[in-house]
Motif scaffolding. Structure first.
Motif, mmCIF file in Angstrom:
data_model
loop_
_atom_site.group_PDB
_atom_site.id
_atom_site.type_symbol
_atom_site.label_atom_id
_atom_site.label_comp_id
_atom_site.label_asym_id
_atom_site.label_seq_id
_atom_site.Cartn_x
_atom_site.Cartn_y
_atom_site.Cartn_z
ATOM 1 N N THR A 182 -6.913 -17.497 8.753
ATOM 2 C CA THR A 182 -6.860 -16.050 8.590
ATOM 3 C C THR A 182 -5.523 -15.578 9.147
ATOM 4 N N GLY A 183 -5.105 -14.411 8.684
ATOM 5 C CA GLY A 183 -3.835 -13.884 9.165
ATOM 6 C C GLY A 183 -3.823 -12.375 9.220
ATOM 7 N N LEU A 184 -3.009 -11.862 10.111
ATOM 8 C CA LEU A 184 -2.740 -10.442 10.220
ATOM 9 C C LEU A 184 -1.223 -10.289 10.148
ATOM 10 N N LEU A 185 -0.758 -9.547 9.149
ATOM 11 C CA LEU A 185 0.668 -9.442 8.862
ATOM 12 C C LEU A 185 1.063 -7.971 8.749
ATOM 13 N N PHE A 186 2.108 -7.583 9.487
ATOM 14 C CA PHE A 186 2.591 -6.212 9.444
ATOM 15 C C PHE A 186 3.832 -6.125 8.555
ATOM 16 N N CYS A 187 3.990 -4.978 7.884
ATOM 17 C CA CYS A 187 5.036 -4.854 6.879
ATOM 18 C C CYS A 187 5.531 -3.416 6.812
ATOM 19 N N ARG A 188 6.788 -3.282 6.478
ATOM 20 C CA ARG A 188 7.394 -1.982 6.151
ATOM 21 C C ARG A 188 7.886 -2.105 4.723
ATOM 22 N N ALA A 189 7.514 -1.168 3.870
ATOM 23 C CA ALA A 189 7.873 -1.249 2.450
ATOM 24 C C ALA A 189 8.477 0.062 1.978
ATOM 25 N N ALA A 190 9.398 -0.052 1.041
ATOM 26 C CA ALA A 190 9.986 1.119 0.394
ATOM 27 C C ALA A 190 9.853 0.937 -1.110
ATOM 28 N N HIS A 191 9.252 1.915 -1.766
ATOM 29 C CA HIS A 191 9.099 1.903 -3.224
ATOM 30 C C HIS A 191 9.924 3.048 -3.807
ATOM 31 N N TYR A 248 9.601 13.347 -12.258
ATOM 32 C CA TYR A 248 10.219 14.551 -12.815
ATOM 33 C C TYR A 248 11.743 14.458 -12.839
ATOM 34 N N GLY A 249 12.239 13.290 -13.239
ATOM 35 C CA GLY A 249 13.671 13.092 -13.409
ATOM 36 C C GLY A 249 14.438 12.764 -12.140
ATOM 37 N N GLU A 250 13.752 12.698 -10.995
ATOM 38 C CA GLU A 250 14.420 12.363 -9.738
ATOM 39 C C GLU A 250 13.869 11.047 -9.199
ATOM 40 N N ASP A 251 14.738 10.276 -8.571
ATOM 41 C CA ASP A 251 14.270 9.072 -7.891
ATOM 42 C C ASP A 251 13.649 9.469 -6.564
ATOM 43 N N ILE A 252 12.433 9.035 -6.371
ATOM 44 C CA ILE A 252 11.661 9.317 -5.168
ATOM 45 C C ILE A 252 11.471 8.010 -4.415
ATOM 46 N N ILE A 253 11.667 8.044 -3.109
ATOM 47 C CA ILE A 253 11.396 6.868 -2.292
ATOM 48 C C ILE A 253 10.165 7.170 -1.434
ATOM 49 N N VAL A 254 9.268 6.193 -1.424
ATOM 50 C CA VAL A 254 8.090 6.295 -0.565
ATOM 51 C C VAL A 254 8.171 5.139 0.418
ATOM 52 N N ASP A 255 8.212 5.493 1.675
ATOM 53 C CA ASP A 255 8.304 4.520 2.761
ATOM 54 C C ASP A 255 6.895 4.323 3.317
ATOM 55 N N TYR A 256 6.451 3.069 3.410
ATOM 56 C CA TYR A 256 5.094 2.753 3.854
ATOM 57 C C TYR A 256 5.110 1.868 5.097
ATOM 58 N N CYS A 257 4.147 2.090 5.970
ATOM 59 C CA CYS A 257 3.806 1.156 7.040
ATOM 60 C C CYS A 257 2.470 0.538 6.638
ATOM 61 N N ILE A 258 2.440 -0.784 6.547
ATOM 62 C CA ILE A 258 1.311 -1.511 5.973
ATOM 63 C C ILE A 258 0.919 -2.643 6.908
ATOM 64 N N TYR A 259 -0.356 -2.992 6.885
ATOM 65 C CA TYR A 259 -0.730 -4.294 7.438
ATOM 66 C C TYR A 259 -1.699 -4.966 6.481
ATOM 67 N N TYR A 260 -1.634 -6.294 6.470
ATOM 68 C CA TYR A 260 -2.466 -7.122 5.600
ATOM 69 C C TYR A 260 -3.420 -7.938 6.462
ATOM 70 N N GLU A 261 -4.675 -7.987 6.058
ATOM 71 C CA GLU A 261 -5.648 -8.905 6.636
ATOM 72 C C GLU A 261 -5.911 -9.954 5.565
ATOM 73 N N ASP A 262 -5.517 -11.180 5.835
ATOM 74 C CA ASP A 262 -5.553 -12.239 4.831
ATOM 75 C C ASP A 262 -6.527 -13.355 5.194
ATOM 76 N N ILE A 263 -6.992 -14.015 4.146
ATOM 77 C CA ILE A 263 -7.663 -15.309 4.267
ATOM 78 C C ILE A 263 -6.859 -16.269 3.401
ATOM 79 N N TYR A 264 -6.436 -17.372 4.004
ATOM 80 C CA TYR A 264 -5.643 -18.381 3.302
ATOM 81 C C TYR A 264 -6.503 -19.626 3.101
ATOM 82 N N GLU A 265 -6.272 -20.281 1.966
ATOM 83 C CA GLU A 265 -6.998 -21.511 1.665
ATOM 84 C C GLU A 265 -6.006 -22.545 1.144
ATOM 85 N N LYS A 266 -6.144 -23.758 1.633
ATOM 86 C CA LYS A 266 -5.272 -24.844 1.181
ATOM 87 C C LYS A 266 -5.997 -25.599 0.070
#
Length: 145
Positions: free
Chosen positions: A89-98, A103-121
């Protein structure tokens, strides 16, 4: 943590980096998820999306990220706990910009995110089996270059 777990931790961290690098290109992300993956997306405390299986994940991400012109992800703290040799399992923090056009303008949305993951091999390769994506903070503004 033994040396094998250190190596596996680095492999899982690289996996998450590859997913972030392919953000905005859902078809490219699929190879990093199990066929039966589950991804849930939350805005604050509200669950807004739930996808099970690669087919639904791809189409859902295309809709969710529709109109995305550019994006940037910066991964931060990442803790990984091994449940077995082939499961973690994992907990991962992230900062993202989209960047999207609105309406004809470029908009940036800045996000603070965290992921709760389950990994499998599977067949010697770590994949994401489940991911809960928590968008905690967002700031939207006209992009100034």
């Amino acid at each position: 943590m033994n040396q094998e777990q250190v190596n596996e931790t680095m492999t899982i961290q690289r996996l998450c980096g590859k997913v972030a690098n392919a953000e905005g290109r859902p078809a490219d992300q699929l190879k990093y998820f199990t066929a039966d993956c589950q991804v849930r997306i939350y805005m604050g405390d509200e669950q807004i999306l739930d996808f099970t299986g690669q087919k639904y994940l791809e189409s859902g991400l295309k809709t969710f990220l529709g109109g995305l012109k550019r994006c940037h992800y910066m991964l931060g703290q990442h803790t990984i706990d091994f449940l077995a040799q082939d499961k973690a399992t994992g907990l991962l923090f992230c900062r993202a910009a989209h960047v999207k056009e609105d309406y004809g303008e470029d908009i940036i949305v800045d996000y603070c995110i965290y992921y709760e993951d389950i990994y499998e091999k599977i067949h010697g390769e770590w994949l994401i089996k489940a991911r809960d994506v928590h968008y905690l903070i967002s700031n939207r503004q006209v992009l100034g270059m």
